[in-house]
Every structure is written in C-alpha cells, then in structure tokens.
Design an enzyme around this catalytic site. Structure first.
Site, PDB file in Angstrom:
ATOM      1  N   ASP A  54      20.311  55.167 -20.829  1.00 16.77           N
ATOM      2  CA  ASP A  54      19.709  56.032 -20.107  1.00 16.77           C
ATOM      3  C   ASP A  54      18.368  56.851 -21.529  1.00 16.77           C
ATOM      4  O   ASP A  54      19.128  56.504 -22.400  1.00 16.77           O
ATOM      5  CB  ASP A  54      21.282  57.731 -20.087  1.00 16.77           C
ATOM      6  CG  ASP A  54      20.499  59.200 -20.285  1.00 16.77           C
ATOM      7  OD1 ASP A  54      19.316  59.381 -19.745  1.00 16.77           O
ATOM      8  OD2 ASP A  54      21.299  59.646 -19.534  1.00 16.77           O
ATOM      9  N   ASN A  81       8.391  53.758 -19.104  1.00 19.15           N
ATOM     10  CA  ASN A  81       8.013  53.981 -17.735  1.00 19.15           C
ATOM     11  C   ASN A  81       8.593  55.289 -17.108  1.00 19.15           C
ATOM     12  O   ASN A  81       8.092  56.249 -16.079  1.00 19.15           O
ATOM     13  CB  ASN A  81       7.690  53.462 -16.998  1.00 19.15           C
ATOM     14  CG  ASN A  81       7.975  53.749 -15.207  1.00 19.15           C
ATOM     15  OD1 ASN A  81       6.560  53.674 -14.776  1.00 19.15           O
ATOM     16  ND2 ASN A  81       8.705  53.353 -14.763  1.00 19.15           N
ATOM     17  N   TYR A 146       6.194  69.442 -14.953  1.00 19.68           N
ATOM     18  CA  TYR A 146       5.815  67.955 -15.801  1.00 19.68           C
ATOM     19  C   TYR A 146       4.162  68.109 -15.349  1.00 19.68           C
ATOM     20  O   TYR A 146       3.921  66.424 -16.652  1.00 19.68           O
ATOM     21  CB  TYR A 146       5.324  67.464 -13.863  1.00 19.68           C
ATOM     22  CG  TYR A 146       5.395  66.335 -13.455  1.00 19.68           C
ATOM     23  CD1 TYR A 146       5.856  65.210 -13.949  1.00 19.68           C
ATOM     24  CD2 TYR A 146       3.928  65.757 -13.299  1.00 19.68           C
ATOM     25  CE1 TYR A 146       5.945  63.837 -13.881  1.00 19.68           C
ATOM     26  CE2 TYR A 146       3.796  64.124 -13.038  1.00 19.68           C
ATOM     27  CZ  TYR A 146       4.539  62.940 -13.267  1.00 19.68           C
ATOM     28  OH  TYR A 146       3.921  61.719 -13.757  1.00 19.68           O
TER      29      TYR A 146
HETATM   30  P1  NAD Z   1      10.564  55.602  -9.273  1.00 19.25           P
HETATM   31  O1  NAD Z   1      11.387  57.575  -9.123  1.00 19.25           O
HETATM   32  O2  NAD Z   1      10.661  55.281  -8.133  1.00 19.25           O
HETATM   33  O3  NAD Z   1      11.075  55.250 -10.556  1.00 19.25           O
HETATM   34  C1  NAD Z   1      11.652  55.563 -11.714  1.00 19.25           C
HETATM   35  C2  NAD Z   1      12.518  55.301 -12.387  1.00 19.25           C
HETATM   36  O4  NAD Z   1      13.362  55.331 -13.494  1.00 19.25           O
HETATM   37  C3  NAD Z   1      13.661  54.499 -11.345  1.00 19.25           C
HETATM   38  O5  NAD Z   1      14.197  53.672 -11.186  1.00 19.25           O
HETATM   39  C4  NAD Z   1      14.997  55.492 -12.137  1.00 19.25           C
HETATM   40  O6  NAD Z   1      16.229  55.639 -12.526  1.00 19.25           O
HETATM   41  C5  NAD Z   1      14.548  55.771 -14.104  1.00 19.25           C
HETATM   42  N1  NAD Z   1      15.147  56.694 -14.476  1.00 19.25           N
HETATM   43  C6  NAD Z   1      14.861  57.841 -14.228  1.00 19.25           C
HETATM   44  N2  NAD Z   1      16.106  58.672 -15.520  1.00 19.25           N
HETATM   45  C7  NAD Z   1      15.600  57.600 -15.870  1.00 19.25           C
HETATM   46  C8  NAD Z   1      16.236  57.921 -17.356  1.00 19.25           C
HETATM   47  N3  NAD Z   1      16.719  58.807 -17.788  1.00 19.25           N
HETATM   48  N4  NAD Z   1      16.778  56.553 -18.312  1.00 19.25           N
HETATM   49  C9  NAD Z   1      16.480  56.066 -18.110  1.00 19.25           C
HETATM   50  N5  NAD Z   1      15.924  55.824 -15.959  1.00 19.25           N
HETATM   51  C10 NAD Z   1      15.854  56.483 -15.443  1.00 19.25           C
HETATM   52  O7  NAD Z   1       9.357  56.942  -9.886  1.00 19.25           O
HETATM   53  P2  NAD Z   1       7.378  55.933 -10.053  1.00 19.25           P
HETATM   54  O8  NAD Z   1       7.240  57.160  -8.993  1.00 19.25           O
HETATM   55  O9  NAD Z   1       8.262  55.231 -10.294  1.00 19.25           O
HETATM   56  O10 NAD Z   1       7.205  57.003 -11.666  1.00 19.25           O
HETATM   57  C11 NAD Z   1       7.065  56.301 -12.919  1.00 19.25           C
HETATM   58  C12 NAD Z   1       6.987  56.786 -13.914  1.00 19.25           C
HETATM   59  O11 NAD Z   1       5.217  57.011 -13.098  1.00 19.25           O
HETATM   60  C13 NAD Z   1       7.054  58.760 -14.590  1.00 19.25           C
HETATM   61  O12 NAD Z   1       7.387  58.532 -15.443  1.00 19.25           O
HETATM   62  C14 NAD Z   1       6.312  59.198 -13.309  1.00 19.25           C
HETATM   63  O13 NAD Z   1       6.421  60.167 -14.341  1.00 19.25           O
HETATM   64  C15 NAD Z   1       4.657  58.413 -13.601  1.00 19.25           C
HETATM   65  N6  NAD Z   1       4.140  58.592 -12.776  1.00 19.25           N
HETATM   66  C16 NAD Z   1       4.137  59.139 -11.249  1.00 19.25           C
HETATM   67  C17 NAD Z   1       3.124  59.022 -10.222  1.00 19.25           C
HETATM   68  C18 NAD Z   1       3.560  58.776  -8.969  1.00 19.25           C
HETATM   69  O14 NAD Z   1       2.575  59.343  -8.419  1.00 19.25           O
HETATM   70  N7  NAD Z   1       4.341  58.409  -8.209  1.00 19.25           N
HETATM   71  C19 NAD Z   1       1.434  59.385 -10.480  1.00 19.25           C
HETATM   72  C20 NAD Z   1       1.922  59.554 -12.188  1.00 19.25           C
HETATM   73  C21 NAD Z   1       3.194  59.230 -13.127  1.00 19.25           C
END
Ligand code: NAD
Length: 254
Positions: A54, A81, A146
């Site tokens: 975490d 990430n 955010y």
């Molecule tokens: P997702 O929800 O598909 O995956 C996120 C992962 O992070 C999950 O496996 C979750 O279990 C893990 N996670 C969450 N909180 C956690 C914690 N406290 N400790 C350890 N692991 C943790 O999300 P995604 O879309 O793949 O996003 C990943 C990153 O990309 C994030 O930082 C998000 O802000 C960024 N992002 C996403 C988008 C989008 O449109 N999807 C756009 C810009 C930036």
C-alpha cells in the site's frame, strides 16, 4: 528502448496503465516487481515478482521494495504509477477525501521514492518515472482535488530531478489524457448514460479517441530506458493532443 538486465518496480502494476507498463518493461528485457494493493492482476511470468503493498503505508512499502531487491539483486527503475480518482467541485470533496487522495497520489510517490532510493543509488542506469495527468496542466471540470494531486506530481518530479541529477538518477513524468482502463470504465459506469459519456470523452480528445494503456507504457519505457539518458525533469504528454492543440470548431454546413 531496451532495459535488458535492469530491474523495475511498478506501483499499481496490477491493473490498467501499470499492468501495461509491466508488460512493456518485460518486452524491453527488464525484470519487474509489482507493488499493488491487489497484485493478482499482474502478468504471470517468472520475471515478475508481485508483492502486496500500500503506497499509503511506509512499512508495507519498505518490506515490498526489500523483497524485490532480494529477489532480483537490486532495483534500477521506479515507476510511481499507483493513484486513485476524485470527482467533484471544491464543495463536493470533504477533508477526509482530500487527505486520502493526496496521501495516495502525492505522499505515496514520496514514500515509495524514499524507500527505493538506496537501491537506485547503486544502479548505473537509475530512472524514476511518475504518473502525472493532463489534469496537471489543463483545467478539467469537477476535478479540483484530482488535479491538485497531479499538479503536485508534476512539481515534485521537477524538484526530485533537481535533487538527484548530481547522483545520475533521472526523474521524469508522463501526462496521459483519458486512457481506456478499468478506472475509466468505473467512471463511465457511474454516469447516467455510459455510452454517451464515452463518446463525449473520446470527442474531447483532438484525435477523437481515448489513449490506450500500451501507448502510455511505451512512453514510460522510453523514460525508464538508458536510451533517454539525456532526459530528466520533463513531462511527456501522451494525450492525443488534448493539452497542446487548439482546434477550430467544425465549420457550419452552408
Ligand atoms: P486502475 O484503477 O486501472 O489501476 C490502478 C492500480 O493502482 C490498481 O491495480 C490499484 O489496485 C492500484 N492502487 C490503488 N491504490 C493503491 C495503493 N494505495 N497502493 C498500491 N496500489 C494501489 O487505474 P489506471 O487508469 O491504470 O491509472 C493508473 C495511474 O494513471 C493513476 O496514477 C492515474 O491517476 C493515472 N492516470 C490515469 C488516466 C486514465 O484516464 N485512466 C489518465 C491520466 C493519468
């Protein structure tokens, strides 16, 4: 874009963009430690070391990072990430939500970086890649909290790059537009009309489509690889033109 012989740690590598980063780093020749609340989603591969961690808990991070370093003999690359979403105006999110999102999205990167740095200092190809967002540079509606968190990721990337450049450790971030991941699927599921909302999100991007997770992962591998050895303190947009382009509205039919 090769990472042969290098060891990477990817937080949030069990889903979406993080999982795509794990796959791309494997394809580039790296071994990868996956730190996630739910690492079961990580690819099954002998070169992947999944650990439950975490990013809001320093003790769990320290144990997970030590476990990856023990398994693979060191750590060269850190991909920060893991992140969580927040939707709403400044009046919608309460203090507990502010504390939680900043703790995961901002302090989580600081914690993970701090516990990984002793290993990165022993690497000859050390690189950190942080996951920022279009929200760091453009005002999106109902994303105050955010956006604040991702603006902090961008600023922290620059400051970390300045602190670590003398030690040969590069620090960069990637700023995706809207990416087709389980995260966005959850956002759409909450919309009144998910199909219309997905069309609206795609139309907001100048290319007319969402970014794919492998497209973001390719940028991460570039910034993680020694091939980008001259690049530090930068933010690489992977956003279908959303940040930089100002398109004229479609002309009216005669
Ligand atoms: P997702 O929800 O598909 O995956 C996120 C992962 O992070 C999950 O496996 C979750 O279990 C893990 N996670 C969450 N909180 C956690 C914690 N406290 N400790 C350890 N692991 C943790 O999300 P995604 O879309 O793949 O996003 C990943 C990153 O990309 C994030 O930082 C998000 O802000 C960024 N992002 C996403 C988008 C989008 O449109 N999807 C756009 C810009 C930036």
């Amino acid at each position: 874009m090769r990472c042969d012989g290098l060891v990477a740690v990817v937080t949030g590598g069990g889903s979406g963009i993080g999982r795509a980063c794990v796959e791309a780093l494997l394809a580039a020749g790296a071994r990868v430690g996956v730190l996630d609340l739910d690492p079961a989603g990580a690819p099954t591969d002998p070169r992947v070391h999944p650990v439950r961690a975490d990013v809001a808990d320093r003790a769990s991070l320290a144990a997970a990072v030590a476990s990856v370093a023990d398994a693979y003999g060191g750590i060269d690359i850190l991909v920060n990430n893991a992140g969580i979403s927040a939707v709403g105006t400044v009046e919608d999110n309460d203090d507990a939500q502010w504390a939680r999102v900043l703790d995961v999205n901002v302090t989580g990167i600081a914690r993970t970086t701090a516990v990984t740095l002793p290993h990165l200092r022993r690497s000859r190809a050390a690189a950190i890649v942080n996951m920022s967002s279009i929200a760091a540079g453009a005002g999106l509606p109902r994303r105050v909290l955010y956006s604040a968190s991702k603006g902090a990721v961008h600023a922290m990337t620059l400051a970390l790059a300045a602190d670590l450049v003398g030690e040969g450790i590069r620090v960069n971030c990637v700023a995706p537009g809207t990416v087709d991941t389980p995260w966005v699927a959850r956002l759409l599921a909450d919309a009144d009309d998910p199909v219309a909302e997905k069309i609206r999100l795609a139309a907001r991007q100048p290319t007319g489509r969402l970014v794919t997770a492998p497209e973001v992962a390719a940028a991460v591998v570039y910034l993680a690889s020694p091939d980008s050895g001259a690049v530090t303190g930068t933010s690489l947009a992977v956003d279908c033109g959303l940040y930089g382009l100002r398109l004229a509205p479609p002309s009216r039919p005669d």
